[in-house]
Scaffold this motif. Structure first.
Motif, PDB file in Angstrom:
ATOM      1  N   ASN A 103       0.818  -1.205   0.000  1.00 52.94           N
ATOM      2  CA  ASN A 103       0.000   0.000   0.000  1.00 52.94           C
ATOM      3  C   ASN A 103       0.857   1.263   0.000  1.00 52.94           C
TER       4      ASN A 103
ATOM      5  N   GLU B 271       3.887   1.568  -1.234  1.00 53.78           N
ATOM      6  CA  GLU B 271       4.476   1.690  -2.567  1.00 53.78           C
ATOM      7  C   GLU B 271       3.447   2.187  -3.580  1.00 53.78           C
ATOM      8  N   LYS B 272       2.228   1.663  -3.470  1.00 53.89           N
ATOM      9  CA  LYS B 272       1.166   2.076  -4.396  1.00 53.89           C
ATOM     10  C   LYS B 272       0.850   3.563  -4.228  1.00 53.89           C
ATOM     11  N   LYS B 273       0.740   4.014  -2.987  1.00 53.24           N
ATOM     12  CA  LYS B 273       0.434   5.420  -2.736  1.00 53.24           C
ATOM     13  C   LYS B 273       1.572   6.324  -3.193  1.00 53.24           C
ATOM     14  N   ALA B 274       2.816   5.884  -3.010  1.00 57.19           N
ATOM     15  CA  ALA B 274       3.955   6.665  -3.475  1.00 57.19           C
ATOM     16  C   ALA B 274       3.937   6.767  -5.000  1.00 57.19           C
ATOM     17  N   LYS B 275       3.570   5.692  -5.652  1.00 50.06           N
ATOM     18  CA  LYS B 275       3.485   5.700  -7.123  1.00 50.06           C
ATOM     19  C   LYS B 275       2.394   6.662  -7.580  1.00 50.06           C
ATOM     20  N   TRP B 276       1.238   6.608  -6.921  1.00 49.93           N
ATOM     21  CA  TRP B 276       0.134   7.516  -7.283  1.00 49.93           C
ATOM     22  C   TRP B 276       0.553   8.964  -7.072  1.00 49.93           C
ATOM     23  N   LYS B 277       1.236   9.234  -5.947  1.00 46.58           N
ATOM     24  CA  LYS B 277       1.661  10.596  -5.648  1.00 46.58           C
ATOM     25  C   LYS B 277       2.642  11.097  -6.702  1.00 46.58           C
ATOM     26  N   ALA B 278       3.550  10.224  -7.125  1.00 41.63           N
ATOM     27  CA  ALA B 278       4.512  10.598  -8.161  1.00 41.63           C
ATOM     28  C   ALA B 278       3.801  10.888  -9.480  1.00 41.63           C
ATOM     29  N   GLU B 279       2.795  10.092  -9.803  1.00 38.14           N
ATOM     30  CA  GLU B 279       2.035  10.320 -11.039  1.00 38.14           C
ATOM     31  C   GLU B 279       1.286  11.654 -10.984  1.00 38.14           C
TER      32      GLU B 279
ATOM     33  N   LYS C 201       3.739  14.453 -11.412  1.00 39.30           N
ATOM     34  CA  LYS C 201       4.164  14.511 -12.810  1.00 39.30           C
ATOM     35  C   LYS C 201       3.093  15.181 -13.668  1.00 39.30           C
TER      36      LYS C 201
END
Length: 71
Positions: free
Chosen positions: A48, A50-58, A61
């Motif tokens: 979770n 990692e998923k939230k960090a990925k969403w935040k990065a997207e 961006k």
């Protein structure tokens, strides 16, 4: 009629026993795979995060792309 009822009853009991055994085997499999995942530190909490960090990065961006288009 009584013979058919008895046969149906015994089949139902066998099906119930099979379902019980399959359920217990499934639970044991989940416990074993869960413990192996915990040893690899592959927990739901980490997934979770990692998923939230990925969403935040997207999102960041996308926001940078919007700001870049505005300028």
């Amino acid at each position: 009629s009584e013979v058919l009822d008895a046969a149906r009853s015994s089949v139902r009991i066998k099906v119930c026993y099979i379902m019980i055994v399959l359920t217990v085997l499934g639970c044991l499999a989940m416990v074993i795979t869960g413990k192996e995942a915990a040893k690899r530190d592959h927990t739901l909490l980490r997934m979770n995060i990692e998923k939230k960090a990925k969403w935040k990065a997207e999102v960041e961006k996308d926001e940078e792309a919007v700001v870049g288009k505005l300028q």
